[in-house]
Design a protein around this motif. Sequence first.
Motif, mmCIF file in Angstrom:
data_model
loop_
_atom_site.group_PDB
_atom_site.id
_atom_site.type_symbol
_atom_site.label_atom_id
_atom_site.label_comp_id
_atom_site.label_asym_id
_atom_site.label_seq_id
_atom_site.Cartn_x
_atom_site.Cartn_y
_atom_site.Cartn_z
ATOM 1 N N SER A 21 0.831 -1.210 0.000
ATOM 2 C CA SER A 21 0.000 0.000 0.000
ATOM 3 C C SER A 21 0.866 1.261 0.000
ATOM 4 O O SER A 21 0.498 2.275 -0.604
ATOM 5 C CB SER A 21 -0.967 0.003 1.187
ATOM 6 O OG SER A 21 -0.275 0.130 2.397
ATOM 7 N N VAL A 22 2.035 1.197 0.652
ATOM 8 C CA VAL A 22 2.957 2.336 0.641
ATOM 9 C C VAL A 22 3.479 2.551 -0.784
ATOM 10 O O VAL A 22 3.551 3.685 -1.265
ATOM 11 C CB VAL A 22 4.117 2.117 1.633
ATOM 12 C CG1 VAL A 22 5.203 3.154 1.447
ATOM 13 C CG2 VAL A 22 3.601 2.127 3.062
ATOM 14 N N GLU A 23 3.818 1.472 -1.453
ATOM 15 C CA GLU A 23 4.313 1.575 -2.828
ATOM 16 C C GLU A 23 3.243 2.151 -3.750
ATOM 17 O O GLU A 23 3.532 2.966 -4.619
ATOM 18 C CB GLU A 23 4.772 0.212 -3.329
ATOM 19 C CG GLU A 23 6.046 -0.256 -2.673
ATOM 20 C CD GLU A 23 6.429 -1.676 -3.053
ATOM 21 O OE1 GLU A 23 5.546 -2.457 -3.498
ATOM 22 O OE2 GLU A 23 7.614 -2.011 -2.887
ATOM 23 N N GLU A 24 1.997 1.742 -3.557
ATOM 24 C CA GLU A 24 0.894 2.274 -4.367
ATOM 25 C C GLU A 24 0.733 3.773 -4.129
ATOM 26 O O GLU A 24 0.519 4.535 -5.073
ATOM 27 C CB GLU A 24 -0.402 1.535 -4.055
ATOM 28 C CG GLU A 24 -0.426 0.111 -4.565
ATOM 29 C CD GLU A 24 -1.631 -0.683 -4.083
ATOM 30 O OE1 GLU A 24 -2.509 -0.116 -3.376
ATOM 31 O OE2 GLU A 24 -1.696 -1.870 -4.410
ATOM 32 N N SER A 25 0.848 4.177 -2.879
ATOM 33 C CA SER A 25 0.737 5.602 -2.551
ATOM 34 C C SER A 25 1.876 6.400 -3.174
ATOM 35 O O SER A 25 1.670 7.496 -3.703
ATOM 36 C CB SER A 25 0.733 5.811 -1.038
ATOM 37 O OG SER A 25 -0.390 5.214 -0.456
ATOM 38 N N LEU A 26 3.075 5.868 -3.112
ATOM 39 C CA LEU A 26 4.226 6.546 -3.716
ATOM 40 C C LEU A 26 4.072 6.640 -5.227
ATOM 41 O O LEU A 26 4.404 7.660 -5.829
ATOM 42 C CB LEU A 26 5.525 5.827 -3.360
ATOM 43 C CG LEU A 26 6.044 6.059 -1.955
ATOM 44 C CD1 LEU A 26 7.257 5.160 -1.691
ATOM 45 C CD2 LEU A 26 6.409 7.502 -1.736
ATOM 46 N N ALA A 27 3.576 5.579 -5.841
ATOM 47 C CA ALA A 27 3.360 5.601 -7.287
ATOM 48 C C ALA A 27 2.352 6.682 -7.661
ATOM 49 O O ALA A 27 2.543 7.414 -8.635
ATOM 50 C CB ALA A 27 2.892 4.234 -7.774
ATOM 51 N N ALA A 28 1.290 6.810 -6.870
ATOM 52 C CA ALA A 28 0.274 7.850 -7.132
ATOM 53 C C ALA A 28 0.866 9.235 -6.950
ATOM 54 O O ALA A 28 0.586 10.148 -7.737
ATOM 55 C CB ALA A 28 -0.927 7.643 -6.213
ATOM 56 N N LEU A 29 1.690 9.408 -5.927
ATOM 57 C CA LEU A 29 2.339 10.706 -5.698
ATOM 58 C C LEU A 29 3.256 11.059 -6.863
ATOM 59 O O LEU A 29 3.226 12.178 -7.379
ATOM 60 C CB LEU A 29 3.126 10.676 -4.385
ATOM 61 C CG LEU A 29 3.946 11.924 -4.078
ATOM 62 C CD1 LEU A 29 3.051 13.144 -3.930
ATOM 63 C CD2 LEU A 29 4.769 11.715 -2.829
ATOM 64 N N MET A 30 4.066 10.110 -7.289
ATOM 65 C CA MET A 30 4.979 10.371 -8.408
ATOM 66 C C MET A 30 4.201 10.701 -9.676
ATOM 67 O O MET A 30 4.573 11.607 -10.419
ATOM 68 C CB MET A 30 5.899 9.173 -8.632
ATOM 69 C CG MET A 30 6.927 9.007 -7.544
ATOM 70 S SD MET A 30 8.182 7.739 -7.853
ATOM 71 C CE MET A 30 7.214 6.264 -8.040
ATOM 72 N N GLU A 31 3.095 9.990 -9.900
ATOM 73 C CA GLU A 31 2.268 10.265 -11.081
ATOM 74 C C GLU A 31 1.692 11.677 -11.012
ATOM 75 O O GLU A 31 1.666 12.394 -12.008
ATOM 76 C CB GLU A 31 1.141 9.230 -11.173
ATOM 77 C CG GLU A 31 0.136 9.478 -12.271
ATOM 78 C CD GLU A 31 0.670 9.299 -13.672
ATOM 79 O OE1 GLU A 31 0.014 9.777 -14.603
ATOM 80 O OE2 GLU A 31 1.740 8.699 -13.858
ATOM 81 N N SER A 32 1.252 12.095 -9.824
ATOM 82 C CA SER A 32 0.652 13.421 -9.690
ATOM 83 C C SER A 32 1.665 14.537 -9.920
ATOM 84 O O SER A 32 1.288 15.656 -10.262
ATOM 85 C CB SER A 32 0.000 13.583 -8.318
ATOM 86 O OG SER A 32 0.980 13.738 -7.304
ATOM 87 N N LEU A 33 2.936 14.245 -9.731
ATOM 88 C CA LEU A 33 3.991 15.243 -9.932
ATOM 89 C C LEU A 33 4.620 15.146 -11.323
ATOM 90 O O LEU A 33 5.582 15.840 -11.622
ATOM 91 C CB LEU A 33 5.071 15.085 -8.858
ATOM 92 C CG LEU A 33 4.598 15.343 -7.425
ATOM 93 C CD1 LEU A 33 5.685 14.986 -6.430
ATOM 94 C CD2 LEU A 33 4.147 16.770 -7.245
ATOM 95 N N SER A 34 4.037 14.317 -12.170
ATOM 96 C CA SER A 34 4.536 14.110 -13.520
ATOM 97 C C SER A 34 4.450 15.390 -14.351
ATOM 98 O O SER A 34 3.550 16.217 -14.170
ATOM 99 C CB SER A 34 3.712 13.012 -14.199
ATOM 100 O OG SER A 34 3.944 12.971 -15.578
ATOM 101 N N GLU A 35 5.371 15.538 -15.275
ATOM 102 C CA GLU A 35 5.385 16.713 -16.164
ATOM 103 C C GLU A 35 4.120 16.807 -17.012
ATOM 104 O O GLU A 35 3.753 17.896 -17.452
ATOM 105 C CB GLU A 35 6.613 16.683 -17.067
ATOM 106 C CG GLU A 35 7.899 16.966 -16.339
ATOM 107 C CD GLU A 35 9.107 16.990 -17.270
ATOM 108 O OE1 GLU A 35 8.933 16.947 -18.512
ATOM 109 O OE2 GLU A 35 10.225 17.052 -16.754
ATOM 110 N N LYS A 36 3.434 15.685 -17.221
ATOM 111 C CA LYS A 36 2.247 15.739 -18.079
ATOM 112 C C LYS A 36 1.136 16.574 -17.454
ATOM 113 O O LYS A 36 0.206 16.969 -18.130
ATOM 114 C CB LYS A 36 1.747 14.336 -18.417
ATOM 115 C CG LYS A 36 1.103 13.578 -17.300
ATOM 116 C CD LYS A 36 0.680 12.206 -17.791
ATOM 117 C CE LYS A 36 -0.015 11.413 -16.721
ATOM 118 N NZ LYS A 36 -0.413 10.093 -17.196
#
Length: 74
Positions: A21-36
Motif C-alpha cells: 500500500s505504501v508503494e501504491e501511494s508513492l506511485a500515485a504521488l509520483m504520477e501526480s507530480l509528472s510533467e504531463k
Amino acid sequence: MTMLDKFMSFAKDLPADRLESVEESLAALMESLSEKYEFTPDQLAELDQRMAEEHPEYASEDAITKIFGKPFRT
C-alpha cells in the motif's frame, strides 16, 4: 538524516502486505507530480490574461452543479 533516509529506513522494516500500500501511494504521488500535469506555455498565458481581468466572469451555479454534481456553497 534526511526525511527520505528516514522513510527508506521505515519502509524497509514494513511487512510485505503493508509495503504494497505504501508503494501504491508513492506511485500515485509520483504520477501526480509528472510533467504531463504541468501547464503549457499557452495555458500559462491564458491564466495570466484571466487573472489580469478587472471584471472577471464566474460560472453560474447551474454550470457548477453540472460539472460537480452538486452546488458549490460559499
